[in-house]
Write a protein that holds these residues in place. Sequence first.
Motif, PDB file in Angstrom:
ATOM      1  N   ARG A  20     -11.052   2.553  -1.073  1.00  0.00           N
ATOM      2  CA  ARG A  20      -9.619   2.429  -1.357  1.00  0.00           C
ATOM      3  C   ARG A  20      -9.409   1.924  -2.788  1.00  0.00           C
ATOM      4  N   THR A  21     -10.238   0.959  -3.180  1.00  0.00           N
ATOM      5  CA  THR A  21     -10.132   0.449  -4.544  1.00  0.00           C
ATOM      6  C   THR A  21     -10.407   1.558  -5.560  1.00  0.00           C
ATOM      7  N   HIS A  44       0.818  -1.214   0.000  1.00  0.00           N
ATOM      8  CA  HIS A  44       0.000   0.000   0.000  1.00  0.00           C
ATOM      9  C   HIS A  44       0.846   1.256   0.000  1.00  0.00           C
ATOM     10  N   PRO A  99      -7.388  -5.914  -5.134  1.00  0.00           N
ATOM     11  CA  PRO A  99      -7.440  -6.012  -3.678  1.00  0.00           C
ATOM     12  C   PRO A  99      -7.829  -7.403  -3.191  1.00  0.00           C
ATOM     13  N   LEU A 120      -4.131  -2.124  -8.913  1.00  0.00           N
ATOM     14  CA  LEU A 120      -4.287  -2.874  -7.677  1.00  0.00           C
ATOM     15  C   LEU A 120      -5.429  -3.874  -7.819  1.00  0.00           C
ATOM     16  N   ILE A 147       1.543   2.754  -3.553  1.00  0.00           N
ATOM     17  CA  ILE A 147       0.607   3.664  -4.219  1.00  0.00           C
ATOM     18  C   ILE A 147      -0.013   4.637  -3.232  1.00  0.00           C
ATOM     19  N   ARG A 169      -1.538   6.068 -10.201  1.00  0.00           N
ATOM     20  CA  ARG A 169      -2.511   5.045  -9.828  1.00  0.00           C
ATOM     21  C   ARG A 169      -3.368   4.672 -11.030  1.00  0.00           C
ATOM     22  N   THR A 200      -9.920   4.692  -5.161  1.00  0.00           N
ATOM     23  CA  THR A 200      -8.745   5.571  -5.176  1.00  0.00           C
ATOM     24  C   THR A 200      -7.628   4.940  -5.999  1.00  0.00           C
ATOM     25  N   ALA A 201      -7.459   3.647  -5.827  1.00  0.00           N
ATOM     26  CA  ALA A 201      -6.385   2.948  -6.537  1.00  0.00           C
ATOM     27  C   ALA A 201      -6.617   2.937  -8.044  1.00  0.00           C
ATOM     28  N   LYS A 202      -7.876   3.108  -8.466  1.00  0.00           N
ATOM     29  CA  LYS A 202      -8.180   3.158  -9.894  1.00  0.00           C
ATOM     30  C   LYS A 202      -7.608   4.409 -10.531  1.00  0.00           C
ATOM     31  N   GLY A 203      -7.310   5.419  -9.705  1.00  0.00           N
ATOM     32  CA  GLY A 203      -6.782   6.665 -10.245  1.00  0.00           C
ATOM     33  C   GLY A 203      -7.797   7.786 -10.236  1.00  0.00           C
ATOM     34  N   LEU A 204      -8.925   7.594  -9.522  1.00  0.00           N
ATOM     35  CA  LEU A 204      -9.926   8.662  -9.444  1.00  0.00           C
ATOM     36  C   LEU A 204      -9.393   9.804  -8.591  1.00  0.00           C
ATOM     37  N   LYS A 205      -9.870  11.010  -8.917  1.00  0.00           N
ATOM     38  CA  LYS A 205      -9.505  12.162  -8.084  1.00  0.00           C
ATOM     39  C   LYS A 205     -10.335  12.131  -6.816  1.00  0.00           C
ATOM     40  N   LEU A 248      -1.492   4.425  -0.347  1.00  0.00           N
ATOM     41  CA  LEU A 248      -2.837   4.129   0.137  1.00  0.00           C
ATOM     42  C   LEU A 248      -2.795   3.596   1.554  1.00  0.00           C
ATOM     43  N   ILE A 275      -1.682  10.373  -7.969  1.00  0.00           N
ATOM     44  CA  ILE A 275      -2.972  10.080  -8.606  1.00  0.00           C
ATOM     45  C   ILE A 275      -2.758   9.720 -10.078  1.00  0.00           C
TER      46      ILE A 275
END
Lengths: 567, 309
Positions: free
Chosen positions: B208-209, A53, A97, A95, A56, A89, B211-216, A58, A86
């Motif tokens: 969290r997922t 984590h 999960p 990712l 990235i 990512r 966010t990890a996708k790259g969304l603002k 997180l 950002i």
Amino acid sequence: MSEPLLEIVDLQVAFGPKKKPVTAVRGASLTIYPGQTVAIVGESGSGKSTTAHAVIDLLPGNGRVVGGAIRFEGRDITHVKKDEIIALRGSSIGLVPQDPLSNLNPLWKIGFQIREALVANGVASGAEAKARAAELLTEAGLPDAERRANQYPHEFSGGMRQRALIAMGLAARPKLLIADEPTSALDVTVQKQILDHLDGLTDELGVAVMLITHDLGLAAERADHLVVMYQGRVVESGPALDILQRPEHPYTQRLVSKAPSLASQRLSSERARAEVREQAVQTAGEIAAEVAQSSQELGEGRATVIEASNLTRVFALRGSVPWQSIDFKAVDDVSFSLRRGTTTAIVGESGSGKSTVARMVLGLLPPTSGTVTFDGVDVSTLKGKDLLRLRRQMQPIFQNPYGSLDPMYSIYRTIEEPLRTHKVGTSKEREAKIRDLLDKVALPSSVMRRFPNELSGGQRQRVAIARALALDPEVVICDEAVSALDVLVQAQILELLNDLQAELGLSYLFITHDLAVVRQIADDVLVMQDGKVIEQSSVSEVFDDPRESYTRKLLDAIPGGSITLGA
Amino acid sequence: MWWYIGRRVLQMVPVILGATLLIYGMVFLQPGDPVRALFGDKPVSPSVVEQIRADYNLDKPFIVQWLLFLKGALTLDFGVNFSQEQISQVITDAMPVTFRLALMAFAFEAVLGIIFGTISGLRKGKFFDSAMLVVSLLLIAVPIFVLGFVAQFVFGIKLGWVPPTVGGDVSFQRLLLPAMVLGSVSFAYVLRLTRTSVAENLSADHVRTATAKGLKRGQVVTRHVLRNSLIPVVTFLGADFGALMAGALVTEGIFNVPGIGNELYQSIRGGDGASVVAIVTFMVLVYAVASLLVDLLYAALDPRIRYDK
């Protein structure tokens, strides 16, 4: 070799307040080259997920990188601006999960959630994104993707959701995919399908994978390079086979010797099991003789303690209009017997009806037809006092040690409850009994005053076992009793169950989806599929000479099955 | 879904029957003689009293009175009150006023409560959050009539920003202050509820997922935190709308709003049983319909809930 894609150098991660930080990762280093698969192995709390984590940005709560560097394509990304992270990512680092059930937003359609990833990373938009999302789902191995994209997560099974998450992680074609225990919440067979598919995809696309897992067998089978983490440190790293055959660090050695997926390959576990059985059957015989004499106990002291014949259970599901109902056969004509002092395992995927069988044997659910006899007495005819006696002589242990203990009860009260319910002994005697039980399950008596949330998962399961043993039962029904535990803890609990069986002459009905643990604990195996028993024989026959193709599929699904061990 | 709505509407029938019976019983058991009270200290001939009793069915047993009421209610004829006005007319006059007031209060608590609650949830433990905690606790702790009089005095009389009472003119400006007072307590609850819900959802795995996708961050909050957080808030808001209409009694009293609460208050004081029962029946109906709407809205927000089975 080419330039490394990801380089983690002496990474330190801390949680908690600035003045009193708690360090979770203390000096982790690893390197991943483009296209390479590297597995990080360790138990829960070892810092493996935290390391991933951190890459990235997180980290949960107030977690932060306090030292070291993370270089992605040569650039240190530990202290760059939020915007740059950002930008990375999704498009450069994807990712997948851990838990497919909680990682999809239940309120949005699957298609929408994948489109989001495409739009956010500027891959596609509008109608194009819609078409691309369906393609991605197909690529992740979901049939009928266009219709599926219009469904909500709750209409998907666990395996399908994990495929959707893989589609999401790979949507923007990242160079590195972090797969955080991507299959540990799934059945073994589904796990194999998904990992095979993930392997194929990442190979084809040339994506590097950071695979995080607690299962050494799985890691060795899937990765070229292993990194073993223990208490926030990397204790060993190197080519997968080297580590498996010549583990140097004591922790790795323990992992190699205990991993059930690897241990199940060994004949030694079967020999150990035979010794346990011999002793248990002898003790159980003595107990049976006592039961036959006693008027207090239910039953006649037969050698076959549980006999289930032609068990069938039908559930009525609601149809599309209120007055309609559809019959669903959860269990279909299941018969088996459990001999005193032995273990019968029921193996099957989720939905195979194995837990329903357990509930019927416990007398918690009346069978639609068929009977369960406990030591010659039909369970369904028991009422009042006799039913209470049956409950004393047959106790369950459930899967989730977090859910099966009352968080408001102290450990003492938890274990005392069955004794109190059945009015056994004075409070002094009960205390002595509880101390003895804690001793049997290898817990210090100081845990008596503590509460479940202060204990680890393994310790909780020990408490659950102590509670089940409080009434000196003859039969213990273990419903996925070790499935929620880490590999090492799993091995400890299995050992404990074996020791207790030998010492107390217990008989176990052991329900699991994981064939890997069966060799260590069971004597007879029932393989269930869609409510029916499809194969029924001794453990050695099932492992060495499976008759049904379904059983072979289950055996093949055990990770690390093809690896030969040096030691 | 139509099955579900039909079932729910059918369920309202026993609810309303039970409620009217209960109210009838309570009015019947109220101490004092309402007819006597009508005349105060003036002497009155027994024959007139008897006549009035007969006119209003007060001489019949309680169950018969109730059944007569039900019979009238079926044709929307609730009879007349002690001032010889049609009760149905009184309700149609007063209801829109209260409805307007409650709607304004509702908009106030919902919009501001959700906005402030969301900001608090996102900045948990920071200054804004702590300030909102103090404000909401104050609003919850201070009784509504204290708040009402203080607001009336400060904004209506001292500062003169708004007219202190409403009277006959029920315009938006005049109802603004009463609506804010009426919605204040619920505003505090909505704020607390939204804050907790947002803070909890922020740490959800799927966020969290996302966010990890790259969304603002903004996209993550609006799409994946807010919508999920609103589900419990909507439940509260729906149940609260009915409570606002009924709770308008005190606020209408303070600001002299000619609404249903005022009517109800007068009827209870005058022992005018027929009016009380008619008005309360109406309130129960509003409650029942509001909760049905909430349940339907719930399904619209959460795809896991479907009523077609």
